[in-house]
Write an enzyme that holds these catalytic residues in place. Structure first.
Site, mmCIF file in Angstrom:
data_model
loop_
_atom_site.group_PDB
_atom_site.id
_atom_site.type_symbol
_atom_site.label_atom_id
_atom_site.label_comp_id
_atom_site.label_asym_id
_atom_site.label_seq_id
_atom_site.Cartn_x
_atom_site.Cartn_y
_atom_site.Cartn_z
ATOM 1 N N HIS A 47 2.156 -17.428 28.897
ATOM 2 C CA HIS A 47 1.702 -18.813 28.798
ATOM 3 C C HIS A 47 2.580 -19.579 27.812
ATOM 4 O O HIS A 47 2.772 -20.786 27.962
ATOM 5 C CB HIS A 47 0.244 -18.873 28.339
ATOM 6 C CG HIS A 47 -0.732 -18.499 29.414
ATOM 7 N ND1 HIS A 47 -1.188 -17.213 29.593
ATOM 8 C CD2 HIS A 47 -1.319 -19.242 30.385
ATOM 9 C CE1 HIS A 47 -2.023 -17.179 30.616
ATOM 10 N NE2 HIS A 47 -2.118 -18.396 31.112
ATOM 11 N N ILE A 50 5.212 -12.191 32.270
ATOM 12 C CA ILE A 50 4.132 -13.138 32.523
ATOM 13 C C ILE A 50 3.717 -13.708 31.171
ATOM 14 O O ILE A 50 3.363 -12.953 30.256
ATOM 15 C CB ILE A 50 2.940 -12.452 33.220
ATOM 16 C CG1 ILE A 50 3.403 -11.898 34.568
ATOM 17 C CG2 ILE A 50 1.778 -13.425 33.389
ATOM 18 C CD1 ILE A 50 2.372 -11.023 35.260
ATOM 19 N N ASP A 109 2.933 -8.202 30.791
ATOM 20 C CA ASP A 109 1.845 -9.135 31.047
ATOM 21 C C ASP A 109 1.305 -9.675 29.727
ATOM 22 O O ASP A 109 0.494 -9.036 29.079
ATOM 23 C CB ASP A 109 0.739 -8.424 31.842
ATOM 24 C CG ASP A 109 -0.333 -9.370 32.346
ATOM 25 O OD1 ASP A 109 -0.236 -10.585 32.071
ATOM 26 O OD2 ASP A 109 -1.265 -8.903 33.021
ATOM 27 N N GLU A 110 1.783 -10.866 29.327
ATOM 28 C CA GLU A 110 1.395 -11.475 28.044
ATOM 29 C C GLU A 110 1.641 -10.513 26.889
ATOM 30 O O GLU A 110 0.870 -10.480 25.921
ATOM 31 C CB GLU A 110 -0.077 -11.891 28.084
ATOM 32 C CG GLU A 110 -0.372 -13.033 29.027
ATOM 33 C CD GLU A 110 0.093 -14.389 28.495
ATOM 34 O OE1 GLU A 110 0.501 -14.478 27.327
ATOM 35 O OE2 GLU A 110 0.064 -15.355 29.256
ATOM 36 N N ALA A 111 2.717 -9.748 26.993
ATOM 37 C CA ALA A 111 2.944 -8.645 26.046
ATOM 38 C C ALA A 111 3.287 -9.108 24.637
ATOM 39 O O ALA A 111 3.253 -8.308 23.700
ATOM 40 C CB ALA A 111 4.049 -7.728 26.573
#
Length: 200
Positions: free
Chosen positions: A154, A152, A122-124
């Protein structure tokens, strides 16, 4: 993050169902599924303890070969070997003695120690510089075909090598497909962004 919680079985959907194969994730099945998942968040938490202790948090019964296996899978074995006391090196508060990329790779190794069927990142890599992000992406490439990975992000370049990309806008799927399909000329806003050099 809500999507990650749903996939990990931490939340139940308000409508519809989530299935793994033919199994609906609800009740005992959802609890069992949580034990088959791994999660690496944007901000990794590491204990002020040794590499070994930080890894064993995921599976206290893991033996030495298992620790080196997951470090190798996460492209962190050289890190482990290069530390002054190997796996018994104390990392400092929140892993202060490691770079951002090293912390993320150690977190991936820890998640892999659970032998997950699903690994969620997650946005790791959002806080990493390009070099560190490339190191993490290389680690993910070595896991291709071994575990299902949901990334996940951006920053679109982060998912460029994904088998399947799903674009979400305002909580709804706006497009999906491979990178080449989504960036083909005339295929939509992602293709336009790539054309304008804005996808990084």
């Amino acid at each position: 993050s809500t999507l990650a919680d749903l996939l990990l079985g931490l939340l139940a959907p308000e409508s519809g169902t989530i299935r793994v194969g033919e199994t609906v994730l609800e009740g005992p099945a959802r609890a069992a599924w949580r034990r088959r998942t791994g999660y690496v968040p944007q901000d990794v938490f590491l204990f002020h303890d040794t590499v070994r202790a930080n890894l064993l948090w995921a599976d206290p019964e893991a033996d030495e070969p298992a620790l080196w296996r997951v470090l190798t899978q996460a492209a962190a074995a050289d890190l482990g070997r290069g530390l002054p006391n190997g796996l018994d090196t104390v990392l400092g508060d929140r892993g202060a003695w490691l770079s951002g990329g090293e912390r993320q790779r150690l977190a991936i190794a820890r998640a892999l120690l659970r032998e997950p069927a699903l690994l969620v990142l997650d946005e790791a890599t959002s806080h990493l510089d390009r070099e560190a992000e490339r190191a993490v992406q290389e680690a993910l490439r070595t896991l291709h075909g071994q575990v299902t990975i949901v990334v996940i992000a951006h920053r679109l370049v982060t998912v460029k090598d994904a088998d399947h990309i799903i674009l979400l806008q305002e909580g709804k799927v706006s497009a999906q497909g491979s990178w080449s399909e989504l960036t083909a000329p005339g295929s939509g806003w992602l293709a336009q962004m790539v054309l304008e050099g804005l996808s990084t």
